[in-house]
Design a protein around this motif. Structure first.
Motif, PDB file in Angstrom:
ATOM      1  N   PRO A  85       0.859  -1.203   0.000  1.00  0.00           N
ATOM      2  CA  PRO A  85       0.000   0.000   0.000  1.00  0.00           C
ATOM      3  C   PRO A  85       0.883   1.236   0.000  1.00  0.00           C
ATOM      4  O   PRO A  85       2.050   1.185   0.402  1.00  0.00           O
ATOM      5  N   VAL A  86       0.332   2.361  -0.446  1.00  0.00           N
ATOM      6  CA  VAL A  86       1.119   3.582  -0.628  1.00  0.00           C
ATOM      7  C   VAL A  86       0.552   4.711   0.229  1.00  0.00           C
ATOM      8  O   VAL A  86      -0.658   4.942   0.230  1.00  0.00           O
ATOM      9  N   VAL A  87       1.430   5.390   0.937  1.00  0.00           N
ATOM     10  CA  VAL A  87       1.054   6.579   1.689  1.00  0.00           C
ATOM     11  C   VAL A  87       1.807   7.759   1.090  1.00  0.00           C
ATOM     12  O   VAL A  87       3.034   7.842   1.192  1.00  0.00           O
ATOM     13  N   VAL A  88       1.086   8.647   0.432  1.00  0.00           N
ATOM     14  CA  VAL A  88       1.671   9.843  -0.177  1.00  0.00           C
ATOM     15  C   VAL A  88       1.548  10.983   0.822  1.00  0.00           C
ATOM     16  O   VAL A  88       0.441  11.332   1.237  1.00  0.00           O
ATOM     17  N   ASN A  89       2.693  11.546   1.225  1.00  0.00           N
ATOM     18  CA  ASN A  89       2.689  12.571   2.275  1.00  0.00           C
ATOM     19  C   ASN A  89       3.111  13.933   1.730  1.00  0.00           C
ATOM     20  O   ASN A  89       4.063  14.053   0.949  1.00  0.00           O
ATOM     21  N   PHE A  90       2.384  14.976   2.174  1.00  0.00           N
ATOM     22  CA  PHE A  90       2.680  16.357   1.798  1.00  0.00           C
ATOM     23  C   PHE A  90       3.113  17.134   3.049  1.00  0.00           C
ATOM     24  O   PHE A  90       2.362  17.216   4.015  1.00  0.00           O
ATOM     25  N   HIS A  91       4.320  17.696   2.996  1.00  0.00           N
ATOM     26  CA  HIS A  91       4.857  18.426   4.147  1.00  0.00           C
ATOM     27  C   HIS A  91       4.168  19.770   4.331  1.00  0.00           C
ATOM     28  O   HIS A  91       3.477  20.275   3.442  1.00  0.00           O
ATOM     29  N   GLU A 151       6.853  -1.506 -11.460  1.00  0.00           N
ATOM     30  CA  GLU A 151       8.287  -1.370 -11.211  1.00  0.00           C
ATOM     31  C   GLU A 151       8.590  -1.125  -9.729  1.00  0.00           C
ATOM     32  O   GLU A 151       9.566  -1.650  -9.184  1.00  0.00           O
ATOM     33  N   LEU A 152       7.740  -0.331  -9.074  1.00  0.00           N
ATOM     34  CA  LEU A 152       7.980   0.049  -7.685  1.00  0.00           C
ATOM     35  C   LEU A 152       7.310  -0.882  -6.680  1.00  0.00           C
ATOM     36  O   LEU A 152       7.482  -0.712  -5.473  1.00  0.00           O
ATOM     37  N   GLY A 153       6.540  -1.853  -7.149  1.00  0.00           N
ATOM     38  CA  GLY A 153       5.868  -2.780  -6.251  1.00  0.00           C
ATOM     39  C   GLY A 153       4.783  -2.128  -5.424  1.00  0.00           C
ATOM     40  O   GLY A 153       4.656  -2.380  -4.215  1.00  0.00           O
ATOM     41  N   LEU A 154       3.967  -1.295  -6.058  1.00  0.00           N
ATOM     42  CA  LEU A 154       2.940  -0.534  -5.350  1.00  0.00           C
ATOM     43  C   LEU A 154       1.542  -1.012  -5.710  1.00  0.00           C
ATOM     44  O   LEU A 154       1.270  -1.358  -6.859  1.00  0.00           O
ATOM     45  N   ASP A 155       0.680  -1.014  -4.725  1.00  0.00           N
ATOM     46  CA  ASP A 155      -0.732  -1.322  -4.925  1.00  0.00           C
ATOM     47  C   ASP A 155      -1.489  -0.001  -5.019  1.00  0.00           C
ATOM     48  O   ASP A 155      -1.844   0.599  -4.003  1.00  0.00           O
ATOM     49  N   ILE A 156      -1.719   0.470  -6.222  1.00  0.00           N
ATOM     50  CA  ILE A 156      -2.362   1.775  -6.407  1.00  0.00           C
ATOM     51  C   ILE A 156      -3.859   1.733  -6.124  1.00  0.00           C
ATOM     52  O   ILE A 156      -4.539   2.754  -6.243  1.00  0.00           O
ATOM     53  N   ARG A 157      -4.362   0.559  -5.753  1.00  0.00           N
ATOM     54  CA  ARG A 157      -5.752   0.470  -5.307  1.00  0.00           C
ATOM     55  C   ARG A 157      -5.853   0.670  -3.803  1.00  0.00           C
ATOM     56  O   ARG A 157      -6.928   0.627  -3.233  1.00  0.00           O
ATOM     57  N   ARG A 158      -4.700   0.888  -3.164  1.00  0.00           N
ATOM     58  CA  ARG A 158      -4.679   1.159  -1.719  1.00  0.00           C
ATOM     59  C   ARG A 158      -3.725   2.329  -1.460  1.00  0.00           C
ATOM     60  O   ARG A 158      -2.584   2.145  -1.083  1.00  0.00           O
ATOM     61  N   ILE A 159      -4.229   3.513  -1.699  1.00  0.00           N
ATOM     62  CA  ILE A 159      -3.448   4.730  -1.503  1.00  0.00           C
ATOM     63  C   ILE A 159      -4.076   5.578  -0.399  1.00  0.00           C
ATOM     64  O   ILE A 159      -5.297   5.751  -0.357  1.00  0.00           O
ATOM     65  N   SER A 160      -3.230   6.084   0.480  1.00  0.00           N
ATOM     66  CA  SER A 160      -3.658   7.036   1.496  1.00  0.00           C
ATOM     67  C   SER A 160      -2.883   8.326   1.289  1.00  0.00           C
ATOM     68  O   SER A 160      -1.694   8.304   0.976  1.00  0.00           O
ATOM     69  N   LEU A 161      -3.565   9.458   1.462  1.00  0.00           N
ATOM     70  CA  LEU A 161      -2.905  10.750   1.394  1.00  0.00           C
ATOM     71  C   LEU A 161      -2.822  11.325   2.807  1.00  0.00           C
ATOM     72  O   LEU A 161      -3.816  11.337   3.536  1.00  0.00           O
ATOM     73  N   PRO A 218     -18.957  11.830 -13.264  1.00  0.00           N
ATOM     74  CA  PRO A 218     -18.774  10.445 -13.678  1.00  0.00           C
ATOM     75  C   PRO A 218     -17.562   9.825 -12.995  1.00  0.00           C
ATOM     76  O   PRO A 218     -16.750  10.546 -12.403  1.00  0.00           O
ATOM     77  N   PRO A 219     -17.410   8.494 -13.061  1.00  0.00           N
ATOM     78  CA  PRO A 219     -16.267   7.835 -12.427  1.00  0.00           C
ATOM     79  C   PRO A 219     -14.940   8.358 -12.961  1.00  0.00           C
ATOM     80  O   PRO A 219     -14.836   8.785 -14.103  1.00  0.00           O
ATOM     81  N   ILE A 220     -13.888   8.330 -12.102  1.00  0.00           N
ATOM     82  CA  ILE A 220     -12.569   8.774 -12.496  1.00  0.00           C
ATOM     83  C   ILE A 220     -11.982   7.792 -13.507  1.00  0.00           C
ATOM     84  O   ILE A 220     -12.047   6.588 -13.324  1.00  0.00           O
ATOM     85  N   ASN A 221     -11.403   8.335 -14.566  1.00  0.00           N
ATOM     86  CA  ASN A 221     -10.812   7.511 -15.619  1.00  0.00           C
ATOM     87  C   ASN A 221      -9.376   7.159 -15.259  1.00  0.00           C
ATOM     88  O   ASN A 221      -8.427   7.586 -15.907  1.00  0.00           O
ATOM     89  N   THR A 222      -9.200   6.397 -14.184  1.00  0.00           N
ATOM     90  CA  THR A 222      -7.879   5.980 -13.738  1.00  0.00           C
ATOM     91  C   THR A 222      -8.045   4.785 -12.813  1.00  0.00           C
ATOM     92  O   THR A 222      -9.128   4.546 -12.267  1.00  0.00           O
ATOM     93  N   ASN A 223      -6.971   4.008 -12.646  1.00  0.00           N
ATOM     94  CA  ASN A 223      -7.005   2.872 -11.730  1.00  0.00           C
ATOM     95  C   ASN A 223      -6.639   3.259 -10.311  1.00  0.00           C
ATOM     96  O   ASN A 223      -6.675   2.429  -9.406  1.00  0.00           O
ATOM     97  N   ILE A 224      -6.270   4.520 -10.111  1.00  0.00           N
ATOM     98  CA  ILE A 224      -5.908   4.986  -8.776  1.00  0.00           C
ATOM     99  C   ILE A 224      -7.119   4.918  -7.855  1.00  0.00           C
ATOM    100  O   ILE A 224      -8.207   5.333  -8.217  1.00  0.00           O
ATOM    101  N   ARG A 225      -6.901   4.401  -6.653  1.00  0.00           N
ATOM    102  CA  ARG A 225      -7.977   4.370  -5.653  1.00  0.00           C
ATOM    103  C   ARG A 225      -7.432   4.877  -4.331  1.00  0.00           C
ATOM    104  O   ARG A 225      -6.597   4.232  -3.698  1.00  0.00           O
ATOM    105  N   ILE A 226      -7.872   6.065  -3.964  1.00  0.00           N
ATOM    106  CA  ILE A 226      -7.500   6.643  -2.679  1.00  0.00           C
ATOM    107  C   ILE A 226      -8.499   6.136  -1.649  1.00  0.00           C
ATOM    108  O   ILE A 226      -9.694   6.404  -1.741  1.00  0.00           O
ATOM    109  N   VAL A 227      -8.006   5.390  -0.661  1.00  0.00           N
ATOM    110  CA  VAL A 227      -8.907   4.732   0.289  1.00  0.00           C
ATOM    111  C   VAL A 227      -9.073   5.504   1.585  1.00  0.00           C
ATOM    112  O   VAL A 227     -10.042   5.281   2.320  1.00  0.00           O
TER     113      VAL A 227
END
Length: 380
Positions: A85-91, A151-161, A218-227
């Motif tokens: 899973p991916v946690v994208v952090n903004f300082h 390449e990075l081994g990330l599950d983009i269906r499980r993203i937290s911001l 309409p639904p987002i045209n991407t596979n990204i899923r922010i959970v």
């Protein structure tokens, strides 16, 4: 009528912008000293595992460094096909000071608790790069992670911001922006050939993208899923003046000083009309936008002595009314940015306890996401 600080000043005056830049540079140097002291007490926060750079996607984009914090077994398990899973952090830093490494202690807690990859975003800073540069950099980060997920081994269906202060603003602004940009792209692709779609220019950022369509999208045209989202003491509304915020603070003398907040606001959103944009002020987003663009699970931490407390509490009520599952907390007897104190003798354990609680909440959401994906696989 809403009154702004510094109404008589001309924010577009080159001289004013020059002095804003000088002040920001001085503060950046001072902050580096403060964060050096913040590195103590032991254990000293970790350095990023590796760094990637996003190249400009269009003439209004810029280079953005992404700093990755990974679990100890990351390289070995990634080769075996494991997806994290991916946690994208903004300082934080008022959009004009700060670096992604300022949140290294938070990144370590996330990695250890959630077994996730943390991506710290060094978004472009104001006044050199005013709104909507930081928001666009956040969206570009998500698109980059999507295109390099294998390449990075990330599950983009499980993203937290996640994010702090100004970064807490981006936690909400980035998914709003991503949702609307995807909606705009869908409209363009349905009416024009892909080869005829113009690149995203600055005029699109400040004009076209500020005009938000009403009604469900309409639904987002991407596979990204922010959970889920986790926002720490965010600024949510640039329309409301800082003077009014100070007046309704519990302890106005504990609030950030006017010279600092004026620098932040004039640097990031010098154009008054931009302050009404939901991508600058998520508080101004419509209920439909909040419902459609934001995930169900949201964590918010606010400080009792912060001038941003009341707008944060009001925003929590709006989100809950819109059907979001919000877990919010007011940190008692604390000032804005209480967890970034440069005092090496501070009580770091108190901060770590709250960091740990937030991470356990995110871990639960990630685990629920795995169960949902397994159920879908079983049904198909």
């Amino acid at each position: 009528m809403v009154l702004f600080e510094g109404e008589d000043a001309n924010p577009t005056n080159p001289t004013n912008r020059f002095w804003l830049h000088i002040k920001a540079v001085i503060l950046r140097v001072l902050l580096r000293i403060g964060m050096l002291l913040h590195g103590y007490p032991f254990p000293i926060p970790p350095r990023p595992s590796f760094i990637r750079t996003i190249e400009p996607r269009s003439i209004c984009s810029g280079r953005v460094k992404l700093r990755f914090y990974t679990p100890k077994t990351y390289h070995k398990t990634k080769k075996a096909g494991h997806k994290y899973p991916v946690v994208v952090n903004f300082h934080g830093g008022g959009f004009c000071i700060g670096k992604a490494t300022d949140d290294s202690r938070w990144a370590k807690t996330v990695v250890d608790t959630c077994d996730a990859v943390v991506v710290g975003v060094d978004y472009r800073l104001a006044p050199e790069h005013p709104f909507p540069a930081a928001v666009d950099d956040g969206v570009d980060t998500l698109l980059y992670l999507e295109s390099h997920a294998l390449e990075l081994g990330l599950d983009i269906r499980r993203i937290s911001l996640t994010g702090f202060s100004a970064g807490g603003n981006l936690v909400f602004a980035v998914p709003l922006r991503l949702h609307f940009r995807s909606h705009l792209d869908s409209e363009l692709s349905s009416s024009e050939s892909l080869n005829s779609i113009p690149p995203l220019h600055r005029s699109h950022s400040t004009d076209v993208l500020l005009r938000v369509p009403s009604g469900p999208q309409p639904p987002i045209n991407t596979n990204i899923r922010i959970v889920c989202l986790c926002s720490w003491y965010p600024i949510l509304d640039f329309v409301l003046s800082r003077d009014i915020r100070r007046e309704r603070s519990i302890l106005p003398e504990k609030a950030l000083p006017p010279f600092l907040t004026s620098l932040f606001d004039e640097s990031y959103v010098p154009n008054r009309s931009d302050r009404y944009s939901p991508f600058a002020s998520p508080y101004r987003a419509s209920d439909d936008m909040l419902r459609d663009a934001l995930p169900k699970d949201i964590f918010m931490y606010m400080c009792e002595w912060d001038m941003l407390l009341q707008e944060g509490q009001e925003f929590v009520h709006r989100l809950e009314k819109g059907g979001k599952k919000v877990r919010s907390m007011m940190i008692e007897q604390s000032m804005h940015g209480w967890d970034k104190s440069p005092n090496p003798f501070r009580d770091q354990r108190h901060v770590d306890v709250l960091y740990q609680a937030a991470c356990e909440g995110m871990r639960s959401v990630f685990e629920h996401g795995v169960q949902q994906q397994q159920n879908v696989t079983f049904l198909t």
